[in-house]
Design an enzyme around this catalytic site. Structure first.
Site, PDB file in Angstrom:
ATOM      1  N   GLU A  43      -3.223  -5.654  29.917  1.00 29.53           N
ATOM      2  CA  GLU A  43      -3.823  -6.654  29.092  1.00 29.53           C
ATOM      3  C   GLU A  43      -2.754  -7.684  28.487  1.00 29.53           C
ATOM      4  OE1 GLU A  43      -5.006  -5.164  24.902  1.00 29.53           O
ATOM      5  OE2 GLU A  43      -5.747  -7.358  24.459  1.00 29.53           O
ATOM      6  N   GLU A  68       2.855  -8.488  25.105  1.00 32.93           N
ATOM      7  CA  GLU A  68       2.788  -9.389  23.862  1.00 32.93           C
ATOM      8  C   GLU A  68       3.912 -10.074  23.869  1.00 32.93           C
ATOM      9  OE1 GLU A  68       0.420 -10.367  21.547  1.00 32.93           O
ATOM     10  OE2 GLU A  68       2.141 -10.995  20.795  1.00 32.93           O
ATOM     11  N   ASP A 117      -5.208 -17.152  23.189  1.00 29.12           N
ATOM     12  CA  ASP A 117      -4.880 -18.498  22.477  1.00 29.12           C
ATOM     13  C   ASP A 117      -5.690 -19.540  23.232  1.00 29.12           C
ATOM     14  OD1 ASP A 117      -3.401 -16.995  21.170  1.00 29.12           O
ATOM     15  OD2 ASP A 117      -1.470 -17.963  21.803  1.00 29.12           O
ATOM     16  N   ASP A 153     -14.172 -15.660  21.319  1.00 27.36           N
ATOM     17  CA  ASP A 153     -15.213 -16.013  20.298  1.00 27.36           C
ATOM     18  C   ASP A 153     -15.161 -17.542  20.381  1.00 27.36           C
ATOM     19  OD1 ASP A 153     -12.538 -16.249  19.215  1.00 27.36           O
ATOM     20  OD2 ASP A 153     -13.617 -17.089  17.444  1.00 27.36           O
ATOM     21  N   THR A 191     -11.327  -5.105  19.966  1.00 28.45           N
ATOM     22  CA  THR A 191     -10.092  -5.136  19.609  1.00 28.45           C
ATOM     23  C   THR A 191     -10.110  -5.605  18.020  1.00 28.45           C
ATOM     24  OG1 THR A 191     -10.203  -7.595  19.670  1.00 28.45           O
ATOM     25  CG2 THR A 191     -10.208  -6.542  21.735  1.00 28.45           C
ATOM     26  N   GLU A 192      -8.692  -5.860  17.444  1.00 27.26           N
ATOM     27  CA  GLU A 192      -8.548  -6.476  16.205  1.00 27.26           C
ATOM     28  C   GLU A 192      -9.223  -7.628  15.855  1.00 27.26           C
ATOM     29  OE1 GLU A 192      -5.065  -5.182  17.533  1.00 27.26           O
ATOM     30  OE2 GLU A 192      -4.766  -3.490  16.202  1.00 27.26           O
ATOM     31  N   TYR A 193      -9.159  -8.749  16.724  1.00 24.94           N
ATOM     32  CA  TYR A 193      -9.927  -9.832  16.651  1.00 24.94           C
ATOM     33  C   TYR A 193     -11.378  -9.901  16.543  1.00 24.94           C
ATOM     34  CZ  TYR A 193      -5.708 -13.102  16.500  1.00 24.94           C
ATOM     35  OH  TYR A 193      -4.808 -13.698  16.201  1.00 24.94           O
ATOM     36  N   GLU A 194     -11.776  -8.953  17.554  1.00 26.45           N
ATOM     37  CA  GLU A 194     -13.276  -8.722  17.738  1.00 26.45           C
ATOM     38  C   GLU A 194     -13.988  -8.120  16.633  1.00 26.45           C
ATOM     39  OE1 GLU A 194     -13.923  -6.431  21.364  1.00 26.45           O
ATOM     40  OE2 GLU A 194     -16.021  -6.729  21.320  1.00 26.45           O
TER      41      GLU A 194
HETATM   42  N1  SAH Z   1      -5.888  -9.149  21.983  1.00 32.80           N
HETATM   43  C1  SAH Z   1      -5.663  -9.023  20.789  1.00 32.80           C
HETATM   44  C2  SAH Z   1      -4.887 -10.276  19.971  1.00 32.80           C
HETATM   45  C3  SAH Z   1      -5.513 -11.364  20.220  1.00 32.80           C
HETATM   46  S1  SAH Z   1      -4.529 -12.976  19.781  1.00 32.80           S
HETATM   47  C4  SAH Z   1      -6.913  -8.955  19.797  1.00 32.80           C
HETATM   48  O1  SAH Z   1      -8.276  -9.298  20.632  1.00 32.80           O
HETATM   49  O2  SAH Z   1      -6.996  -8.636  18.628  1.00 32.80           O
HETATM   50  C5  SAH Z   1      -3.925 -13.754  21.035  1.00 32.80           C
HETATM   51  C6  SAH Z   1      -2.400 -12.863  21.530  1.00 32.80           C
HETATM   52  O3  SAH Z   1      -1.829 -13.188  22.557  1.00 32.80           O
HETATM   53  C7  SAH Z   1      -1.296 -13.236  20.241  1.00 32.80           C
HETATM   54  O4  SAH Z   1      -0.724 -11.840  19.787  1.00 32.80           O
HETATM   55  C8  SAH Z   1      -0.378 -13.989  21.120  1.00 32.80           C
HETATM   56  O5  SAH Z   1       1.094 -13.695  20.572  1.00 32.80           O
HETATM   57  C9  SAH Z   1      -0.509 -13.305  22.480  1.00 32.80           C
HETATM   58  N2  SAH Z   1      -0.072 -14.252  23.597  1.00 32.80           N
HETATM   59  C10 SAH Z   1      -0.631 -15.397  23.772  1.00 32.80           C
HETATM   60  N3  SAH Z   1      -0.250 -16.033  24.767  1.00 32.80           N
HETATM   61  C11 SAH Z   1       0.709 -14.941  25.468  1.00 32.80           C
HETATM   62  C12 SAH Z   1       1.324 -15.003  26.679  1.00 32.80           C
HETATM   63  N4  SAH Z   1       1.498 -16.094  27.343  1.00 32.80           N
HETATM   64  N5  SAH Z   1       2.120 -13.978  26.897  1.00 32.80           N
HETATM   65  C13 SAH Z   1       2.149 -12.759  26.169  1.00 32.80           C
HETATM   66  N6  SAH Z   1       1.525 -12.900  24.707  1.00 32.80           N
HETATM   67  C14 SAH Z   1       0.852 -13.967  24.508  1.00 32.80           C
END
Ligand code: SAH
Length: 214
Positions: A43, A68, A117, A153, A191-194
């Site tokens: 992931e 991350e 992102d 989303d 996931t947390e965001y979901e």
């Molecule tokens: N997957 C988690 C977090 C989503 S937010 C969820 O669904 O709850 C997106 C996360 O990706 C953030 O924590 C951000 O720091 C990380 N992120 C974004 N681009 C990244 C990259 N290129 N390498 C590592 N982490 C990244």
């Protein structure tokens, strides 16, 4: 992700043995690292690690790797890994860029992108984790028949991702703009965001893609 400063997280992550600090040295040797031949799933942008730690607990015969970029965020994932004693979950605090330096050709069985992102500005499109540059890297590190799974989303990012994956020669094997009302919800791990978005009544877009010929 709104980032809270967590005191000492940089120092803690930099020296913690539960974090992989030398991922490039493990390129082509990840099975050796895990000490088994189980499939390896990745992931990118794992956040606080709810998704991967749940999967790692459910599936002891699968290895998981979470990447991350923020120490303060991965610290939460590290706490979960330690609490649950998950030996099939590896964590690395890196900005995912050239993944071919970290993984050998075909070493990965499945890639998850969850609520990546969006980088909405056109001039930042290359930074999206579903831009052509990333998709081409995924093709290399995924094994033959390997799957890329994406949840978001953000419909703009989703449409872009489906379009780019199709243009780059991937087969879209699953697609919905409302995961939680679809057949694909069976076995879905939130996931947390979901969880947050679903509780706000937002719809979750979901795609699986497979690169047909390697
Ligand atoms: N997957 C988690 C977090 C989503 S937010 C969820 O669904 O709850 C997106 C996360 O990706 C953030 O924590 C951000 O720091 C990380 N992120 C974004 N681009 C990244 C990259 N290129 N390498 C590592 N982490 C990244």
């Amino acid at each position: 992700m709104r980032l809270r400063y967590v005191k000492g997280s940089k120092e803690l992550i930099a020296s913690h043995e539960g974090i992989v600090h030398n991922p490039k040295e493990l390129c082509g040797r990840w099975h050796e690292f895990f000490g088994n031949t189980y499939p390896i799933r990745l992931e990118i942008g794992m956040g606080k690690g709810k998704f991967l730690s749940s999967l790692a607990m459910q599936n002891p015969d699968v290895n998981y790797i979470g990447i991350e970029k923020y120490e303060a965020v991965i610290l939460r994932a590290l706490e979960k890994k330690e609490e649950l004693g998950l030996t099939n979950l590896a964590l690395m605090c890196e900005y995912a860029s050239d993944l071919k330096e970290i993984f050998a050709e075909g070493e990965i069985d499945m890639i998850y992108l969850n609520f990546s992102d969006p980088w909405p500005k056109d001039r930042h499109a290359k930074r999206r984790l579903t831009s052509d540059t990333y998709l081409d890297m995924y093709k290399v590190i995924l094994k033959k028949g390997g799957i890329l799974q994406f949840k978001t989303d953000n419909t703009g990012l989703f449409d872009f991702s489906v379009e780019r994956a199709t243009a780059c020669g991937w087969d879209i094997t699953a697609l919905t703009k409302d995961l939680h009302s679809s057949e694909f919800v069976n076995g879905n791990v939130c996931t947390e965001y979901e969880e947050k978005f679903v509780s706000e009544g937002k719809k979750i877009c979901f795609m699986q893609a497979q690169y047909p010929c390697k």
